[in-house]
Design a protein around this motif. Structure first.
Motif, PDB file in Angstrom:
ATOM      1  N   THR A  11      68.979   6.488  24.069  1.00  0.00           N
ATOM      2  CA  THR A  11      69.596   5.446  24.150  1.00  0.00           C
ATOM      3  C   THR A  11      69.998   4.610  24.594  1.00  0.00           C
ATOM      4  OG1 THR A  11      70.349   6.327  21.499  1.00  0.00           O
ATOM      5  CG2 THR A  11      70.826   4.560  22.062  1.00  0.00           C
ATOM      6  N   VAL A  12      69.017   3.104  24.244  1.00  0.00           N
ATOM      7  CA  VAL A  12      69.321   1.982  25.438  1.00  0.00           C
ATOM      8  C   VAL A  12      69.745   1.097  24.612  1.00  0.00           C
ATOM      9  CG1 VAL A  12      67.274   1.810  25.388  1.00  0.00           C
ATOM     10  CG2 VAL A  12      68.269   1.608  28.024  1.00  0.00           C
ATOM     11  N   GLN A  13      70.851   0.141  25.251  1.00  0.00           N
ATOM     12  CA  GLN A  13      71.092  -1.284  25.341  1.00  0.00           C
ATOM     13  C   GLN A  13      69.595  -2.157  25.436  1.00  0.00           C
ATOM     14  OE1 GLN A  13      75.238  -2.528  26.971  1.00  0.00           O
ATOM     15  NE2 GLN A  13      75.961  -1.057  25.615  1.00  0.00           N
ATOM     16  N   THR A  14      69.882  -3.913  24.292  1.00  0.00           N
ATOM     17  CA  THR A  14      68.852  -4.366  23.880  1.00  0.00           C
ATOM     18  C   THR A  14      68.762  -4.650  25.950  1.00  0.00           C
ATOM     19  OG1 THR A  14      68.984  -5.232  22.098  1.00  0.00           O
ATOM     20  CG2 THR A  14      68.096  -6.597  23.783  1.00  0.00           C
ATOM     21  N   LEU A  86      63.245  -3.944  26.971  1.00  0.00           N
ATOM     22  CA  LEU A  86      63.397  -3.235  24.896  1.00  0.00           C
ATOM     23  C   LEU A  86      64.138  -3.757  24.879  1.00  0.00           C
ATOM     24  CD1 LEU A  86      63.783   0.180  26.473  1.00  0.00           C
ATOM     25  CD2 LEU A  86      61.747  -0.162  25.163  1.00  0.00           C
ATOM     26  N   LYS A  87      64.238  -3.637  23.609  1.00  0.00           N
ATOM     27  CA  LYS A  87      64.715  -4.490  22.557  1.00  0.00           C
ATOM     28  C   LYS A  87      63.808  -3.704  21.527  1.00  0.00           C
ATOM     29  CE  LYS A  87      60.638  -8.316  23.621  1.00  0.00           C
ATOM     30  NZ  LYS A  87      60.394  -9.325  22.808  1.00  0.00           N
ATOM     31  N   ASP A  90      61.986  -2.508  18.983  1.00  0.00           N
ATOM     32  CA  ASP A  90      61.046  -0.931  20.007  1.00  0.00           C
ATOM     33  C   ASP A  90      61.463   0.501  19.240  1.00  0.00           C
ATOM     34  OD1 ASP A  90      61.056  -3.179  22.857  1.00  0.00           O
ATOM     35  OD2 ASP A  90      59.806  -2.769  21.701  1.00  0.00           O
ATOM     36  N   THR A  91      63.169   0.022  18.801  1.00  0.00           N
ATOM     37  CA  THR A  91      63.438   1.472  18.662  1.00  0.00           C
ATOM     38  C   THR A  91      62.108   1.940  17.163  1.00  0.00           C
ATOM     39  OG1 THR A  91      65.088   0.880  18.074  1.00  0.00           O
ATOM     40  CG2 THR A  91      64.718   2.729  16.191  1.00  0.00           C
ATOM     41  N   VAL A 122      67.110   1.514  20.655  1.00  0.00           N
ATOM     42  CA  VAL A 122      67.177   0.599  21.317  1.00  0.00           C
ATOM     43  C   VAL A 122      68.381  -0.522  20.562  1.00  0.00           C
ATOM     44  CG1 VAL A 122      66.788  -2.386  22.684  1.00  0.00           C
ATOM     45  CG2 VAL A 122      65.141   0.509  22.383  1.00  0.00           C
TER      46      VAL A 122
END
Length: 124
Positions: A11-14, A86-87, A90-91, A122
């Motif tokens: 999991t990553v932020q925008t 990443l947006k 893109d999840t 994301v």
């Protein structure tokens, strides 16, 4: 036979970055093409990027071009997908796939071997 194992999801932020890895074992060699595909819940499996093992030629989906980079580490028999900027769209679950002599790397049915996938989320 070729076995593929993906890793590196999370999991990553925008705006963040992740690097996915696809480790290959078995009889994978120069004539192979390795591709990355992704599938979001309720959607079809979409092409992301591909690379030809022997030449290093790369192919990208329009959504990936300029943000994602696919590369090979021959010594480790590993294909990487570096994803920047990443947006939320893109999840998805990301899969790597391999096959010999793939004329059109964008087509998922051209691939014979698939990994189990790694999930990318994301958050906005």
């Amino acid at each position: 036979q070729v076995q593929l194992v993906e890793s590196g999801g999370g999991t990553v932020q925008t705006g963040g970055s992740l690097r996915l890895s696809c480790s290959a074992s078995g009889r994978i060699f120069g004539s192979y093409t390795v591709g990355w595909f992704r599938q979001a819940p309720g959607k079809e499996r979409d092409f992301v990027a591909a690379i030809r093992w022997s030449s290093g030629s790369t192919y990208y989906a329009p959504s990936a071009k300029g943000r994602f980079t696919i590369s090979i580490d021959n010594a480790r028999k590993t294909v990487y997908l570096l994803m920047n900027s990443l947006k939320p769209e893109d999840t998805a679950k990301y899969y790597c796939a391999a096959a010999r002599e793939v004329p059109r790397p964008q087509l998922h049915y051209a691939y014979d071997y698939w990994g189990q996938g790694t999930r990318v989320t994301v958050s906005s």
